[in-house]
Design an enzyme around this catalytic site. Structure first.
Site, PDB file in Angstrom:
ATOM      1  N   LYS A 147       0.817  -1.234   0.000  1.00 23.24           N
ATOM      2  CA  LYS A 147       0.000   0.000   0.000  1.00 23.24           C
ATOM      3  C   LYS A 147       0.837   1.265   0.000  1.00 23.24           C
ATOM      4  O   LYS A 147       0.541   2.208  -0.717  1.00 23.24           O
ATOM      5  CB  LYS A 147      -0.842   0.113   1.285  1.00 23.24           C
ATOM      6  CG  LYS A 147      -1.834  -0.920   1.531  1.00 23.24           C
ATOM      7  CD  LYS A 147      -2.640  -0.565   2.762  1.00 23.24           C
ATOM      8  CE  LYS A 147      -1.911  -0.851   4.066  1.00 23.24           C
ATOM      9  NZ  LYS A 147      -1.561  -2.227   4.293  1.00 23.24           N
ATOM     10  N   THR A 148       1.848   1.282   0.884  1.00 25.16           N
ATOM     11  CA  THR A 148       2.604   2.527   1.024  1.00 25.16           C
ATOM     12  C   THR A 148       3.323   2.860  -0.277  1.00 25.16           C
ATOM     13  O   THR A 148       3.248   3.984  -0.774  1.00 25.16           O
ATOM     14  CB  THR A 148       3.614   2.407   2.189  1.00 25.16           C
ATOM     15  OG1 THR A 148       2.878   2.154   3.365  1.00 25.16           O
ATOM     16  CG2 THR A 148       4.415   3.665   2.362  1.00 25.16           C
ATOM     17  N   GLU A 192      -3.500   6.159   1.612  1.00 25.82           N
ATOM     18  CA  GLU A 192      -3.296   4.745   1.919  1.00 25.82           C
ATOM     19  C   GLU A 192      -4.349   4.367   2.949  1.00 25.82           C
ATOM     20  O   GLU A 192      -4.438   4.988   4.004  1.00 25.82           O
ATOM     21  CB  GLU A 192      -1.878   4.591   2.497  1.00 25.82           C
ATOM     22  CG  GLU A 192      -1.624   3.244   3.074  1.00 25.82           C
ATOM     23  CD  GLU A 192      -0.201   3.108   3.625  1.00 25.82           C
ATOM     24  OE1 GLU A 192       0.669   3.950   3.299  1.00 25.82           O
ATOM     25  OE2 GLU A 192       0.024   2.154   4.383  1.00 25.82           O
TER      26      GLU A 192
END
Ligand code: EPU
Length: 784
Positions: A147-148, A192
């Site tokens: 995600k990051t 995120e």
């Protein structure tokens, strides 16, 4: 603002929390994005909370925050206007109109309790974030892994595409400047989304990018179905397009039915498809097809196949936002990693040190495989498990996640605010890895010693990977800093001379105790030793010489700086010239005694009974059988504090009982001893006498010889004996039964135990006899 305080009851039971009423979102959104208020954040140092604090400051609120930890992020935010408190005191939030809390904050936190009692508005981090996002066209990046990186990549590509997005990403992102940014001009907000605590359901974005879904966070969710439910809700609440990874079965199953969903991946069905993937050491290139048509070629400068996947998701999303393909690929080429995502901490011809945030078995396997593909000689991993619940739930999968590593060192679990689970430690994973058949795994329960274990096993050609979502990277950073110096040392002493990090000195002392030497160097020549002395002087590095370590007590914290162990070459050479024997500092005294015997030279037989080497014997003017070293020395060669060679005759040297001050700051190279012509039989008889004395009066055990100097009034051994202290002990350190001036290590004794025993003996001698015992062994190093 009544509606906000309704959530306060929910924090008592986060798992069972009802979906907040939808009409609360616009109100909270207006409160946060169109008005200005005092807001307090509980747990502000966390990676998500600090980003939120940054957004709130940019939005013009008067932001205060509390956390027990201070980080570089809290320092940065303070410079921007955050009022920071390093404790959670109940009245800190008195002036705040809204309190935002992190999921890591326990329900009994004094600020939360105070806020709840006074009816103050109280919301979770994700609610506040969802409300801020509500003011823009929201893009949520969600999934278990990546995600990051993917949200950073999205924000970067949109920014380069001229869309000025605001963003919120859960880590420091050098290429974006900060982890969160509010741009008043922006139409879009990229965030995120965190699935770990169920708060994904607060979001009602315009677009959602779903990366992957699997079992994770089993501290919060009962099973995969519960995880999927939260994702399904997010998908339902997404107003525009859902973009999803077609290659991830769980994700595809949830998304495929959704009208207008856009898929990406490697599979044939994917709307945006990657083909002809070429993985390089630190990047990749691949062809991209959009709905069957070739869009062109993309290049990434972040490694690993998983990042090709992430980039395909970003390409799909950016294309749907009508950013031209060449703009997308131009910005992807420039994209650099988020912190702690395959972050190179040190690179040289011999070593590569990489840090990665991977903490789930799937992530570990992907990162390990990327590291393996770089093709260094060996892959050495250090892993800090994250959360007891994950360690327990996924221990099996962890067992096989390290298959591609050559060595792996595991430390204890980073709790991340969880309370320990009985029987779950780093060893749980070690056992699984062993069970799985890996032969190179070891356990180091103390995190602060991880750099030592890994550093000491390093060999030229190693890639070291630190893995985990806690603070293991700090250990890699220590290792990287020391490796810079170790490599300089290596270039100074040359290829033949060994340089090692964190060499355990218990391996190099006859007592078998002592912590590590920060830098262990074995110069093979006088010249290398001289250069080493000069380097240490210039760099203000302490330098300590050690021979056999037979008269040495190294404290458990080890020795900081360089420990030099002259070895090989001139240091181990013996030359006989008439009645003179010249021996290098690394020659054992016993060898000198027997070389003298071979040349029919007497007077040196006493050396047979001394376990040390020439260098050490000179430094302390060692002795036995009534003789002492300098009685036999005619001259010595040594390196002075400038690294220059000096030669001195015996007459020019100041020597005392068990003390030779010159070598306290200088370093012995060799000594010349004089013997007297003698009959072989006479020599043999004196050697036998020494052996016999040793055999009958001294213990055969791990010891450092005599611990105390003999005081003028009585031999120390006799004194200890008379005081009745023989066989007394502290832990595994014990006064020998055979000789009172010997302390023996019965097993895993520590230096601290030996030092305590020494102190005990000294105080009894002082109290009972008024005798001040002085140690003969040299005591060096740092306490633990
Ligand atoms: N004694 C006792 N009880 C004991 C130990 C000794 O009564 O538990 C008596 C002995 O019977 C003897 C006297 O104390 O009458 C002296 O003992 P020892 O002959 O063993 O000599 P030492 O002075 O204790 C010195 C060196 C040793 C060396 C021996 C043998 C010192 C501090 N020690 O020991 O050196 O091996 O002579 O020559 O000078 C060392 O330096 O590390 C070391 C072991």
């Amino acid at each position: 603002m009544n509606v906000l305080s309704e959530t306060s009851a929910a924090c008592a039971d986060p798992a069972g929390e009802e979906l907040r009423r939808c009409d609360a979102l616009p109100e909270l959104s207006r409160f946060l994005t169109q008005e200005r208020h005092p807001v307090h954040l509980v747990g502000v140092a966390g990676s998500g909370m600090s980003g939120l604090a940054g957004l709130l400051i940019e939005l013009g609120h008067a932001v205060s925050g509390s956390d027990k930890a201070t980080t570089t992020e809290t320092d940065r935010l303070q410079r921007l206007g955050l009022r920071f408190y390093d404790q959670h005191l109940p009245d800190l939030a008195n002036r705040a109109e809204l309190v935002v809390f992190s999921s890591a904050i326990k329900d009994d936190n004094p600020i939360l309790r105070g806020a709840r009692n006074s009816g103050k508005s109280l919301v979770r981090r994700a609610e506040a974030l969802a409300a801020i996002m509500h003011a823009k066209r929201g893009i949520v990046i969600a999934g278990m892994h990546g995600k990051t990186t993917t949200s950073a990549m999205t924000a970067h590509v949109l920014r380069e595409g001229g869309l000025h997005p605001s963003h919120y990403v859960g880590a420091e992102i050098p290429i974006l400047g900060t982890n969160a940014h509010w741009d008043p001009r922006s139409e879009y907000f990229v965030a995120e989304g965190d699935e770990s605590d169920g708060t994904l359901r607060y979001f009602h974005p315009e677009l959602a990018l779903i990366l992957n879904i699997e079992e994770e966070h089993l501290d919060f969710y009962p099973d995969l179905a519960a995880i999927e439910k939260v994702f399904a809700q997010l998908i339902d609440q997404t107003k525009g397009r859902v973009l999803y990874n077609a290659d991830d079965p769980n994700t595809a199953r949830l998304c495929v039915k959704r009208t207008g969903a856009v898929s990406y991946g490697f599979s044939e069905q994917a709307d945006y498809r990657g083909l002809d993937i070429e993985l390089r050491h630190f990047g990749s290139s691949f062809s991209v097809y959009g709905r069957g048509e070739k869009l062109g070629q993309a290049t990434l400068n972040v490694p690993g196949e998983h990042n090709v996947h992430n980039a395909l998701g970003v390409i799909a999303l950016a294309s749907e936002l009508s950013i031209p393909f060449d703009k997308i690929t131009a910005s992807l080429r420039k994209f650099e990693h988020a912190r702690r995502r395959f972050e190179i901490k040190y690179a040289s011809d011999r070593f590569l040190l990489v840090d990665d945030y991977a903490h789930h078995p799937t992530e570990i396997r992907a990162t390990v495989s990327t590291a393996k593909s770089i093709g260094r000689r060996r892959l050495v991993a250090m892993f800090q498990p994250h959360r007891f619940s994950r360690t327990k739930a996924l221990s099996r999968k962890f067992g096989s996640a390290f298959d591609d590593t050559d060595r792996v060192v595991i430390t204890d679990v980073y709790a991340a605010s969880e309370t320990p689970i009985s029987g779950i430690t780093g060893r749980t994973i070690v056992d699984e890895i062993i069970q799985h058949g890996h032969r190179g795994v070891s356990y180091q329960p103390r995190l602060e010693w991880m750099h030592r274990d890994v550093g000491n096993l390093l060999e030229s050609g190693d890639l070291v990977l630190s893995l985990g979502a806690g603070n293991i990277h700090e250990q890699l950073e220590i290792l990287a800093a020391d490796l810079v110096i170790a490599e300089k040392l290596k270039s100074i002493v040359g290829e033949d001379s060994a340089v090692r990090l964190y060499e355990p000195l218990s391996k190099h002392t006859t007592l078998r105790v002592g912590g590590p030497a920060q830098f262990w160097v074995e110069p093979q020549s006088e010249h290398a030793f001289g250069d080493l002395i000069r380097f240490c002087r210039d760099e203000h590095l302490p330098l300590f010489a050690i021979g056999r370590g037979s008269n040495l007590l190294v404290r458990d914290g080890g020795i900081r700086g360089v420990v030099v162990h002259p070895r090989g070459g001139i240091f181990e050479k013996i030359e006989i010239d008439g009645s003179e024997i010249t021996a290098g500092a690394g020659v054992k005294l016993r060898q000198v005694a027997y070389a003298a015997r071979a040349a029919n030279l007497g007077g040196l037989e006493w050396m047979e009974g001394i376990p040390g080497e020439v260098g050490g014997a000179l430094r302390m003017n060692a002795g036995a059988m009534g003789a002492q070293t300098f009685e036999n020395v005619t001259r010595i060669r040594y390196l002075d504090a400038e690294g220059n060679l000096q030669v001195k005759n015996r007459d020019d040297l100041e020597v005392f009982y068990r003390r030779f001050p010159l070598l306290e700051k200088n370093f012995a190279i060799s000594a010349t001893f004089r013997g007297q012509r003698a009959e072989r039989a006479e020599i043999d008889s004196r050697l036998r006498e020494s052996q016999e004395k040793r055999r009958t009066t001294q213990p055969v055990a791990k010891s450092a010889g005599c611990i105390f100097k003999n005081p003028p009034s009585i031999p120390a051994g006799k004194l200890v004996d008379e005081l009745g202290l023989k066989n007394s002990r502290v832990g595994n350190a014990r006064v020998s039964k055979v000789h009172g001036n010997f302390i023996v290590n019965d097993g895993d004794a520590t230096s601290a135990e030996i030092l305590q025993l020494i102190d005990n003996i000294k105080s009894v001698a002082r109290k009972e006899r008024g005798i001040e015992l002085e140690t003969e062994v040299e005591i060096v190093g740092e306490p633990q």
